[in-house]
Design an enzyme around this catalytic site. Sequence first.
Site, short mmCIF file in Angstrom:
data_model
loop_
_atom_site.label_atom_id
_atom_site.label_comp_id
_atom_site.label_asym_id
_atom_site.label_seq_id
_atom_site.Cartn_x
_atom_site.Cartn_y
_atom_site.Cartn_z
N GLY A 49 14.66 28.02 40.70
CA GLY A 49 14.86 28.32 42.11
C GLY A 49 16.28 27.98 42.53
O GLY A 49 16.94 27.12 41.92
N GLN A 54 23.03 25.87 48.12
CA GLN A 54 23.51 25.37 46.83
C GLN A 54 24.72 26.15 46.31
O GLN A 54 25.41 25.69 45.40
CB GLN A 54 22.40 25.41 45.78
CG GLN A 54 21.27 24.42 46.07
CD GLN A 54 20.23 24.47 45.00
OE1 GLN A 54 19.33 25.31 45.04
NE2 GLN A 54 20.33 23.60 44.01
N CYS A 103 17.20 19.16 39.87
CA CYS A 103 17.87 20.04 40.83
C CYS A 103 19.21 20.45 40.24
O CYS A 103 19.94 19.61 39.70
CB CYS A 103 18.08 19.30 42.15
SG CYS A 103 18.86 20.31 43.42
N LEU A 104 19.53 21.74 40.36
CA LEU A 104 20.81 22.23 39.84
C LEU A 104 21.99 21.56 40.54
O LEU A 104 23.09 21.52 39.98
CB LEU A 104 20.90 23.76 40.01
CG LEU A 104 19.86 24.55 39.20
CD1 LEU A 104 19.88 26.02 39.62
CD2 LEU A 104 20.10 24.42 37.70
N HIS A 145 10.47 21.93 47.31
CA HIS A 145 11.79 21.50 46.86
C HIS A 145 12.87 22.50 47.30
O HIS A 145 13.89 22.12 47.88
CB HIS A 145 11.79 21.34 45.33
CG HIS A 145 13.14 21.05 44.74
ND1 HIS A 145 13.40 19.91 44.02
CD2 HIS A 145 14.30 21.76 44.75
CE1 HIS A 145 14.67 19.93 43.64
NE2 HIS A 145 15.23 21.05 44.06
N GLU A 146 12.63 23.79 47.03
CA GLU A 146 13.64 24.81 47.36
C GLU A 146 13.89 24.89 48.86
O GLU A 146 15.03 24.95 49.31
CB GLU A 146 13.23 26.18 46.83
CG GLU A 146 13.36 26.36 45.34
CD GLU A 146 14.65 25.83 44.77
OE1 GLU A 146 15.72 25.99 45.38
OE2 GLU A 146 14.59 25.20 43.70
N HIS A 149 16.07 22.42 50.73
CA HIS A 149 17.51 22.66 50.73
C HIS A 149 17.98 23.32 52.03
O HIS A 149 19.12 23.14 52.46
CB HIS A 149 17.91 23.56 49.56
CG HIS A 149 18.00 22.85 48.24
ND1 HIS A 149 18.89 21.85 48.00
CD2 HIS A 149 17.31 23.02 47.08
CE1 HIS A 149 18.76 21.42 46.75
NE2 HIS A 149 17.80 22.12 46.16
#
Length: 182
Positions: A49, A54, A103-104, A145-146, A149
């Site tokens: 995701g 991000q 997380c990225l 989670h996504e 953001h």
Amino acid sequence: MAIREIIRMGHPTLRKVARALHPEELNSDPIQNLVADMVETLQDSGGIGLAAPQVNESVRLAIIDMPGGPSRYGEIPSLPLTVFVNPVIEVLEDETAGYWEGCLSIPGLRGLVERPQHVRVVSLDLEGQPFQLELTGFTATVFQHEFDHLDGRLYVDHIRDMRNLVFEDMLDSVSGDLDLPD
Ligand code: NI
């Protein structure tokens, strides 16, 4: 299309509440290019995701692509690549479960986070049409989670015991007695 830089924890954009998109904007070149670039960036990253903040675009847009099968999160269910515009999450059941999230924007770390496991998502697609999804288990965690953001929240904000924030390559050392997805 281009791969965009994924900003990391500490960048102020990751802590901002992103703005909602107007349906009339969705057809614009900047938004269409952003989505195309996010898809390419996500595929390049190996993640499941990616939210627009991000890649330093503070708008309420996220993509999720869960190919299913084995992954760095163990065996996961599949969900085709989907674009979410202005998504809203409603918790349907309070029962929670914990997963070791990554997380990225926080490379190399994983943290144990408890979240509700039954949610409904109401969103617009990239054509501005509303749709709904009902999600359970690990998939429900991924969506929370996504979409966090979009509100300037990161998974580390939800870790109750900081001993459960570890380096990814140390995960095997701590996860033995915990309930992990397999
Ligand atoms: Ni993330």
